[in-house]
Design a protein around this motif. Structure first.
Motif, mmCIF file in Angstrom:
data_model
loop_
_atom_site.group_PDB
_atom_site.id
_atom_site.type_symbol
_atom_site.label_atom_id
_atom_site.label_comp_id
_atom_site.label_asym_id
_atom_site.label_seq_id
_atom_site.Cartn_x
_atom_site.Cartn_y
_atom_site.Cartn_z
ATOM 1 N N ALA A 1 -2.005 1.251 7.606
ATOM 2 C CA ALA A 1 -1.053 1.474 6.530
ATOM 3 C C ALA A 1 -0.355 3.241 6.702
ATOM 4 N N VAL A 2 -2.158 3.729 7.167
ATOM 5 C CA VAL A 2 -1.263 5.390 7.269
ATOM 6 C C VAL A 2 -0.818 5.593 9.439
ATOM 7 N N ASP B 1 4.092 -2.651 3.278
ATOM 8 C CA ASP B 1 3.929 -4.185 2.610
ATOM 9 C C ASP B 1 3.267 -5.103 4.139
ATOM 10 N N PHE B 2 2.290 -6.067 4.064
ATOM 11 C CA PHE B 2 1.532 -6.769 4.276
ATOM 12 C C PHE B 2 1.925 -7.941 4.483
ATOM 13 N N PHE B 3 1.516 -8.578 4.965
ATOM 14 C CA PHE B 3 0.650 -10.436 4.492
ATOM 15 C C PHE B 3 -1.047 -10.259 5.091
ATOM 16 N N CYS C 1 0.640 -0.923 0.172
ATOM 17 C CA CYS C 1 0.054 0.025 0.286
ATOM 18 C C CYS C 1 1.011 1.481 -0.067
ATOM 19 N N GLY C 2 0.015 2.427 -1.206
ATOM 20 C CA GLY C 2 1.375 3.390 -0.574
ATOM 21 C C GLY C 2 1.393 4.622 0.022
ATOM 22 N N VAL C 3 1.680 5.099 0.548
ATOM 23 C CA VAL C 3 1.167 6.683 1.431
ATOM 24 C C VAL C 3 1.965 7.413 1.183
#
Length: 349
Positions: free
Chosen positions: A277-278, A293-295, A218-220
């Protein structure tokens, strides 16, 4: 006619991500509006020399050959940086993304794109990154840290800790990116070779328990004019080849992965992921931009993997693709980062 904004673009550097920094710089410089900006390309060679990057410097991967800063007129970095209106430190990995160059820019007294000294350092070091997230109640998977001293003096104890994570585990340099030096280990006999391979990049390691589920990024972006931090639509990494995980070759060389934007997740999960993400960005005190980055497990639980405070901006990079899908095209994205940096105060913030 108003004077052009002088933008110093710094790329290359001492880390193993030198080539990806060059590719990022080539893409970004091509997107900067020359009618409004004067671009000053500054290369850092692999041995640490700062040079005026010559016109025609190759900054793309061609036929599998990675670019490199190899030549140019020597320069005084303090003087050249001080003459800029804003600096784009497009450096990935140690000695660039880790607060070192950010500290130089703070001392010079010039505005720059991206996270400050502390956020850059914490974002680069996965051990401190996870400690901060855990302190903020954010979801982090099980892991073990192995310092150089521990590996030399307490090897048996650390190996026991790692085995307690179960298999598979991911062995990573604690302070590297672009999947450099990372191995997926599924059995005990492969653990030592994986640790030694990672130690070629960093004497400090993080070993993470494998998490079942999809990889999502996700982009922030820092909010406009002191507004709230914003998150893009997330991207799901879809593997097309035989790689065990999203490694360097998969990301940049052999085309065996693609991004699904938005990720194939229910709308509620996507919104929860964007909000997390934020929170991850704000917990570290980041500025400008980052990629988180996540799982995502089969039950739609979120597990934070890592943050990149200067994510790749190559044509195939996730960060610009996610923002394009969210409505911010590449050129507008670069301009927004420059404008955000120009408005940020100098000194302590």
């Amino acid at each position: 006619m108003p004077e052009k904004i002088r933008v110093a673009v710094v790329f290359g550097g001492l880390s193993s991500e030198h080539a990806i920094s060059c590719v990022t710089a080539g893409s970004v410089m091509a997107a900067i509006d020359p009618a409004r900006h004067e671009v000053v390309p500054i290369g850092i060679t692999r041995d640490g020399r700062w040079v005026h990057a010559p016109e025609g410097q190759r900054l793309a991967i061609e036929d599998g050959v990675l670019p490199e800063v190899v030549d140019g007129a020597p320069l005084d970095p303090q003087r050249v940086l001080a003459e800029a209106d804003v600096v784009l430190p497009l450096l990935h990995g140690p000695y660039g993304e880790d607060g070192t160059v950010q500290g130089l820019l703070e001392l010079v007294g010039v505005r720059y794109v991206g996270a400050g000294v502390l956020a850059s350092a914490a974002g680069m070091d996965k051990a401190f990154m996870k400690l901060i997230w855990q302190a903020q109640g954010l979801p982090v998977g099980p892991y073990v840290i192995v310092t150089d001293r521990e590996w030399r003096l307490e090897r048996a104890r650390k190996l026991d800790e790692i085995k307690q994570l179960g298999w598979p585990v991911f062995v990573k340099p604690a302070r590297a990116g672009s999947s450099m030096g990372i191995s997926r280990v599924t059995r005990e006999e492969d653990l030592l070779p994986a640790i030694e391979a990672a130690r070629e990049h960093d004497p400090k390691l993080i070993i993470e328990a494998g998490v079942e589920g999809m990889e999502v990024e996700c982009g922030v972006l820092q909010g406009r004019d002191d507004g709230p931090t914003e998150a893009s639509l997330p991207a799901e990494i879809v593997m097309l080849g035989q790689h065990d995980f999203y490694d360097f070759e998969t990301k940049y060389l052999d085309g065996t992965s693609r991004l699904e934007i938005p990720a194939n997740l229910p709308p509620e999960v996507i919104e929860r992921l964007r909000a997390t993400a934020v929170r991850a960005f704000d917990a570290l005190g980041c500025e400008g931009l980052a990629r988180v980055d996540f799982f995502v497990t089969p039950g739609h639980d979120l597990v934070l993997n890592e943050i990149n405070t200067m994510p790749g901006f190559t044509p195939t990079s996730a960060f610009p693709q996610m923002w394009a899908a969210t409505g911010v095209e590449y050129g507008a994205l670069v301009d927004r980062l420059i404008q955000t940096a120009l408005k940020r105060p100098l000194g302590l913030r």
